[in-house]
Design an enzyme around this catalytic site. Structure first.
Site, PDB file in Angstrom:
ATOM      1  N   ASP A 172       0.860  -1.192   0.000  1.00  0.00           N
ATOM      2  CA  ASP A 172       0.000   0.000   0.000  1.00  0.00           C
ATOM      3  C   ASP A 172       0.896   1.242   0.000  1.00  0.00           C
ATOM      4  OD1 ASP A 172      -3.079   0.675   1.692  1.00  0.00           O
ATOM      5  OD2 ASP A 172      -1.714   2.147   0.850  1.00  0.00           O
ATOM      6  N   ASP A 228      -3.758   2.745  -5.303  1.00  0.00           N
ATOM      7  CA  ASP A 228      -2.528   2.777  -4.500  1.00  0.00           C
ATOM      8  C   ASP A 228      -2.242   1.491  -3.721  1.00  0.00           C
ATOM      9  OD1 ASP A 228      -4.502   2.950  -2.587  1.00  0.00           O
ATOM     10  OD2 ASP A 228      -3.433   4.396  -1.364  1.00  0.00           O
ATOM     11  N   GLU A 229      -2.937   0.408  -4.023  1.00  0.00           N
ATOM     12  CA  GLU A 229      -2.606  -0.819  -3.302  1.00  0.00           C
ATOM     13  C   GLU A 229      -2.813  -2.076  -4.150  1.00  0.00           C
ATOM     14  OE1 GLU A 229      -5.440  -1.671   0.071  1.00  0.00           O
ATOM     15  OE2 GLU A 229      -6.333   0.183  -0.668  1.00  0.00           O
TER      16      GLU A 229
END
Length: 417
Positions: free
Chosen positions: A6, A101-102
């Site tokens: 993340d 974002d992960e």
DNA sequence: TCTGGGGTCCTAGGACCC
DNA sequence: TCTGGGGTCCTAGGACCC
């Protein structure tokens, strides 16, 4: 084992990569129209800036603490995300890109998970400048918990959550409202039943959980107990809904202006639809007044149309969107937001033509392919319908926009030597 | 003055079928 | 006197996520 990588404070970190002088300084990123705060650096979090807080309410804190403010720059964040994901993909044969974002990575058959995680983290940082945290555990839910521990407490940014004693200790300290899948309503309910930690939830009776928290709650509890119920989804599945909506920087009253904006949204939806090689059979359009304005008249108009033939043609989708708009438009209201939603989405293998169809679909398909290739090469909306307009009164407010450092030649970073 | 955008999944209830 | 039982499919609304 599964690793969850993340990116830390992703949007804020993207801005900081190109402004190294802002290292260790508080920064925030605003939503579209510079409305709410949607990302904060650690320094801004420490000052007490809240997630989702309207920017005007945080104004005083921002000024007093000299917090740097950015409008959101999705061209930049999207491109940075692609770079990060490309690196992650090169490090694992099975990867699920879960959000901008992960990503979950398959860590089975890896001799040392910790070492591997450290290596990945350093590589991403070195190649993109983005700091990440890695949580490793047997299930996705446990990996989420591990990641959150890594972010808060581990200097090296990684945490391996394994072994029954360590897991139990972690669950006992982990608040139930921070669990993946537990929102405000379920938190309230669980607290009312005396359940405050992930550990307490993990010990609940499964029948009771299923009855009160649905099948998703049951899967969550099983995952807490180390039984995988959310497998790693390796392939990207096509979207089942496609939506484009915007708040207007200033209120709109005239039909002509709404027509322009709705045409743009519809055209944008059509492009997204063709990108994933699908077709739509249902289009909805909505317009609404500002719900925060207490002293004025309110109205929400929503109209859905079922299409006779599935399509991904911009001209056709815009035409139906405007037909819907006409049926919901009312005079004497100040509209603050509008949008277009495509539902009932089909892959191209499932197409059925109508015998009453008057459109030459082969010809239109060629037209759209030229349209897309020009816009892909020369930039979005280089070719567009005249109904989409020129003046764009409804355009977003973006007063603190950073350059598109990585996607626009004219805005590339200059280095003075 | 001023409050984002884009998704997914589940469930209950209605319509409809035999 | 007085009207079953068992399905499927669809949709709206709710909850949640980033």
């Amino acid at each position: 084992m599964i690793a969850l990588v993340d990116c830390n404070n992703f949007y804020a970190s993207c801005e900081r990569v190109f402004r190294p002088n802002l290292e260790n300084k508080p920064i925030v990123v605003l939503s579209n129209n510079d409305g709410c705060i949607i990302a904060r650096s650690n320094e801004a979090k420490e000052i007490g800036i809240k997630m989702g807080e309207p920017a005007f309410k945080a104004k005083k804190k921002i000024e007093e603490n000299d917090i740097r403010v950015f409008s959101s720059n999705y061209a930049l964040y999207g491109d940075m995300s692609n770079r990060v994901m490309k690196i992650l993909s090169s490090e694992s044969s099975k990867i699920e890109i879960y959000s901008i974002d992960e990503a979950f990575l398959d860590f089975s058959n890896i001799a040392s998970c910790k070492q591997k995680a450290l290596f990945i983290r350093e590589k991403v940082k070195k190649w993109t400048g983005i700091p990440t945290s890695v949580g490793i555990a047997k299930t996705k839910v446990l990996a989420k918990i591990a990641n959150s521990i890594a972010k808060k407490y581990c200097k090296n940014g990684i945490f391996l959550l394994d072994g029954i004693n360590l897991i139990n200790r972690a669950l006992k300290y982990f608040p139930v409202q921070d669990l993946w899948g537990i929102g405000t309503r379920l938190t309230k309910f669980l607290n009312s039943q005396g359940i405050y930690t992930a550990y307490e939830l993990s010990k609940c009776n499964e029948l009771w959980i299923k009855k009160n928290l649905s099948i998703l709650g049951l899967k969550l509890v099983k995952e807490l107990n180390g039984i995988s119920c959310f497998p790693l989804e390796n392939q990207i599945s096509p979207r089942k809904n496609i939506r484009t909506s915007r708040s207007f920087s200033s209120g709109i009253t005239k039909f002509e202006d709404l027509k322009e904006s709705i045409s743009c949204f519809a055209s944008n939806c059509a492009s997204k639809l063709r990108d994933q090689k699908s077709y739509t059979k249902k289009i909805s359009v909505f317009i609404r007044t500002n719900p925060f304005k207490l002293n004025s008249k309110h109205y929400i108009g929503l109209k859905s149309l079922d299409l006779p033939t599935a399509t991904n043609d911009t001209l056709e989708i815009v035409k139906y969107a405007l037909k819907s708009l006409k049926s919901i438009y009312r005079e004497n209201y100040i509209y603050k937001k509008g949008g277009v939603i495509l539902h009932h989405i089909l892959p191209d293998s499932n197409l059925q033509l109508s015998i009453f169809d008057s459109i030459n679909r082969e010809k239109r398909k060629s037209l759209m392919s030229v349209y897309d290739s020009i816009n892909n090469k020369m930039g979005r909306d280089t070719v567009r319908l005249s109904v989409q307009g020129q003046n764009r009164k409804w355009r977003m407010k973006q007063e603190k926009l950073s350059p598109c450092y990585t996607t626009r030649m004219s805005e590339i970073l200059n280095v003075k030597i």
